[in-house]
Design a protein around this motif. Structure first.
Motif, PDB file in Angstrom:
ATOM      1  N   PRO A 129       0.914  -1.109   0.254  1.00 51.84           N
ATOM      2  CA  PRO A 129      -0.092   0.029   0.035  1.00 51.84           C
ATOM      3  C   PRO A 129       1.303   1.231   0.087  1.00 51.84           C
ATOM      4  O   PRO A 129       0.277   2.169  -0.268  1.00 51.84           O
ATOM      5  N   LEU A 144      -5.530  -0.361  -2.759  1.00 50.50           N
ATOM      6  CA  LEU A 144      -5.426  -0.191  -1.593  1.00 50.50           C
ATOM      7  C   LEU A 144      -6.367  -1.371  -0.967  1.00 50.50           C
ATOM      8  O   LEU A 144      -6.388  -1.960  -0.259  1.00 50.50           O
ATOM      9  N   VAL A 190      -3.208   0.275   6.339  1.00 51.24           N
ATOM     10  CA  VAL A 190      -2.173   1.018   5.596  1.00 51.24           C
ATOM     11  C   VAL A 190      -1.284   2.070   6.883  1.00 51.24           C
ATOM     12  O   VAL A 190      -1.072   2.505   6.913  1.00 51.24           O
ATOM     13  N   SER A 192       7.367  -2.495   3.531  1.00 55.53           N
ATOM     14  CA  SER A 192       6.632  -2.059   4.563  1.00 55.53           C
ATOM     15  C   SER A 192       6.921  -3.420   5.247  1.00 55.53           C
ATOM     16  O   SER A 192       7.472  -3.693   6.229  1.00 55.53           O
TER      17      SER A 192
END
Length: 259
Positions: A24, A161, A181, A222
């Motif tokens: 994301p 997303l 997110v 991430s």
């Protein structure tokens, strides 16, 4: 490459939710980068709604301190706040005419070199989850076509997303995914701070090193950030990627992305 080809590439990159290293945070980074490259905007940023109804800046087109301050202030006032409250686009093409409307935001934005501001709602299934902010150095710089294109890019990103993971998303899961997110963004900022402290880097250099390492390893940024924060990955291993061929950020090339 023609403008039409650049636009087509932008939409493809924003819809790519299963590519290696895509997560994301990569998608929102790509969104603001494409908005600057393909419209008349000089800077762009996206803010998302937190669980408590506040705003969190998720991505900006560059890491200048004055630009970050402009976006940070908009958690209290400015085009993004108004856009989210009204759930409608906000057009402030000439900020000089909006001094009374946003007494804190307008002087700061103008001091940073921006004289026009626009905000577009980011929606999923008619639910507003954030706002895309476009800033311009000249008043009235964006055309209707620019705004339509930016809105379409934001729409594609919002859908991506919600579908970047392998699990199907139900309408009631939208808020949960938005918060995931936002949480990933907080982890990324913590990881960048760790890299900056370890390698005496600027935040921008730390972010570039993290992205470069993730690309080389075929990992999502991430995921790398989580490993750094959980101390299962040594910052020294990542810091060395701030230089060299894998540290180059393809977003600086026309039609590139910020993966």
């Amino acid at each position: 490459m023609s403008r039409q080809q650049h636009v087509a590439e932008a939409f493809v990159s924003l819809a790519d939710t299963f590519g290696s290293g895509v997560d994301p945070l990569v998608l929102v980074d790509r969104l603001v980068g494409h908005c600057v490259r393909l419209t008349g905007a000089d800077a762009a940023g996206i803010m998302m709604v937190t669980a408590r109804g506040g705003l969190r800046t998720m991505a900006v087109s560059d890491d200048r301190a004055d630009l970050l301050e402009v976006f940070q202030l908009q958690t209290g006032e400015g085009p993004c706040v108004e856009c989210l409250r009204r759930e409608q686009p906000v057009n402030a093409g000439d900020l000089a005419a909006h001094q009374d409307r946003w007494p804190g935001f307008v002087p700061l934005a103008r001091a940073a070199g921006f004289h026009g501001a626009y905000a577009l709602p980011v929606r999923v299934n008619e639910q507003t989850i954030g706002a895309l902010n476009l800033l311009c150095a000249s008043p009235g710089a964006l055309t209707e076509d620019d705004l339509l294109l930016a809105g379409a890019l934001a729409d594609v990103t919002a859908v991506a997303l919600m579908h970047w993971d392998v699990e199907p998303v139900r309408p009631q899961d939208v808020l949960t995914l938005v918060q995931a997110v936002i949480s990933a963004k907080a982890t990324l900022e913590t990881a960048k701070g760790m890299l900056a402290a370890h390698g005496l880097l600027t935040p921008a250099e730390a972010g570039a090193a993290l992205r470069a390492y993730s690309r080389r390893q075929g990992r999502r940024p991430s995921e790398t950030a989580q490993e750094l924060v959980h101390r299962t990955l040594d910052p020294a291993t990542v810091v060395v990627f701030r230089e060299g061929p894998f540290a180059a950020d393809s977003s600086t090339a026309p039609g590139g992305d910020r993966s």
